[in-house]
Scaffold this active site. Sequence first.
Site, PDB file in Angstrom:
ATOM      1  N   ASN A   1      50.682  23.045  46.253  1.00  0.00           N
ATOM      2  CA  ASN A   1      50.259  23.851  47.398  1.00  0.00           C
ATOM      3  C   ASN A   1      50.689  23.284  48.741  1.00  0.00           C
ATOM      4  O   ASN A   1      50.596  23.967  49.764  1.00  0.00           O
ATOM      5  CB  ASN A   1      48.734  24.023  47.392  1.00  0.00           C
TER       6      ASN A   1
ATOM      7  N   ALA B   1      43.141  35.676  43.951  1.00  0.00           N
ATOM      8  CA  ALA B   1      43.542  36.936  44.577  1.00  0.00           C
ATOM      9  C   ALA B   1      44.115  36.758  45.976  1.00  0.00           C
ATOM     10  O   ALA B   1      45.053  37.444  46.370  1.00  0.00           O
ATOM     11  CB  ALA B   1      42.346  37.891  44.624  1.00  0.00           C
ATOM     12  N   HIS B   2      43.541  35.840  46.751  1.00  0.00           N
ATOM     13  CA  HIS B   2      43.870  35.839  48.181  1.00  0.00           C
ATOM     14  C   HIS B   2      45.206  35.191  48.510  1.00  0.00           C
ATOM     15  O   HIS B   2      45.596  35.145  49.673  1.00  0.00           O
ATOM     16  CB  HIS B   2      42.746  35.202  49.000  1.00  0.00           C
TER      17      HIS B   2
ATOM     18  N   THR C   1      26.179  38.319  38.894  1.00  0.00           N
ATOM     19  CA  THR C   1      26.641  39.687  39.118  1.00  0.00           C
ATOM     20  C   THR C   1      28.098  39.679  39.553  1.00  0.00           C
ATOM     21  O   THR C   1      28.512  38.892  40.402  1.00  0.00           O
ATOM     22  CB  THR C   1      25.788  40.369  40.196  1.00  0.00           C
TER      23      THR C   1
ATOM     24  N   CYS D   1      41.710  22.784  52.761  1.00  0.00           N
ATOM     25  CA  CYS D   1      40.525  22.548  51.915  1.00  0.00           C
ATOM     26  C   CYS D   1      39.707  21.383  52.449  1.00  0.00           C
ATOM     27  O   CYS D   1      38.998  20.730  51.705  1.00  0.00           O
ATOM     28  CB  CYS D   1      40.964  22.260  50.482  1.00  0.00           C
TER      29      CYS D   1
END
Length: 390
Positions: free
Chosen positions: A149, A199-200, A236, A321
């Site tokens: 990364n 996803a991002h 959820t 991060c």
Amino acid sequence: MHQPTQGAAPAAERVYLDHAATTPVRPEVVARMAQVLAGVGNPSSVHGEGRAARRILEDARTLLAGMLGTDPDGITFTSGGTEANDLALGAAPGRPVLVGATEHASVLEAVPDAPRIPVGPDGLIDMAALAGLLAEHRPGLVSVMLVNNETGVVQDIQRLAVEVHAAGALLHVDAVQALGKLPGVTLAALGCDLLTVSAHKIGGPQGVGALSARPGLLLPARLRGGGQEGRRRAGTHNLPGIAGFAQAIRLLDSAEPERLLGLRRRLEARLLAGLPDAAIAGAAAPRAPHITALVLLGRPAELQVIRLDLAGIAVSAGAACSSGKVQASHVLQAMGLGPLAGCALRLSLGWSSTEAEVDRAADAISGLHRPAGTLPAMAPPLPNGMTVAT
């Protein structure tokens, strides 16, 4: 209304080159998420609304499973790449874990006592060292990322898989930076057992990711308290986020990596032409098309990031991060850069990047530093495997 930071360029004039941290959400993804948000229904409910929500969830699962090369039951949706990595690291309970020295913090900090596999100056795993560690520790799992990364260095995962499996261990691959940037990001093509995606990084929303496991591999739960995700991950479901993830996958373009490679080459050529004492970390290794780690001798990264931000250019000094803190890169330190690990900028491209943005960023970075035909007197020497551009 958002107000730009005092002294900074207005938002409309800014150039965003931090796609490896997060890339803009695609408009089609926003529209799909809004559509799902406007509905109602928990995928765990048995009434009509719940069943409709379940269809959205399972359609996304099937789509992702097909892309990554596993059964739908092998997909576990998570809150992002960090949680997916954590879930993977528990796949061999009671046995040691080995991790690459240049892994993301979500791996290194999850298993802080795990032996680290060293890399060479090019950022590639030291295969001889790996063989020694496999023999010494007899691990149950090895975790190595596909695309780094910070540098974009691409590991030879197929070669690693042969060695790891021969030693009787599972192989987990963090492919967060690889999805949509490299071909063949599947369990079978890589030869791995577990694969993390998020996803991002591909134009989807933040806060959703997934762990893909080869068929038949059982994963112990790390988050308990419900029967969701085959009891592998309670809670959820983030249905709008998962639907947005699926939409971002549908929008992936097989021609995009080549476009990004052209932009990266243009960016690096302009930077190295304007900064004779600069170097690209990992340039000797295979690299993904969207990341450049620019090392500027004797110039602290923190000051460069701030000055470029004020000039309207958003870049990073490494992984995003560290709670907004700029620190010397552990990746570059592992590659042997020593003090230069605090003098590197990460410039990363994405689906919205353009030639005009690349040119403006290169001009801005070059303009911050005086031209130099020789190294600054106080600059530390370059480590093996790196050369000053000429």
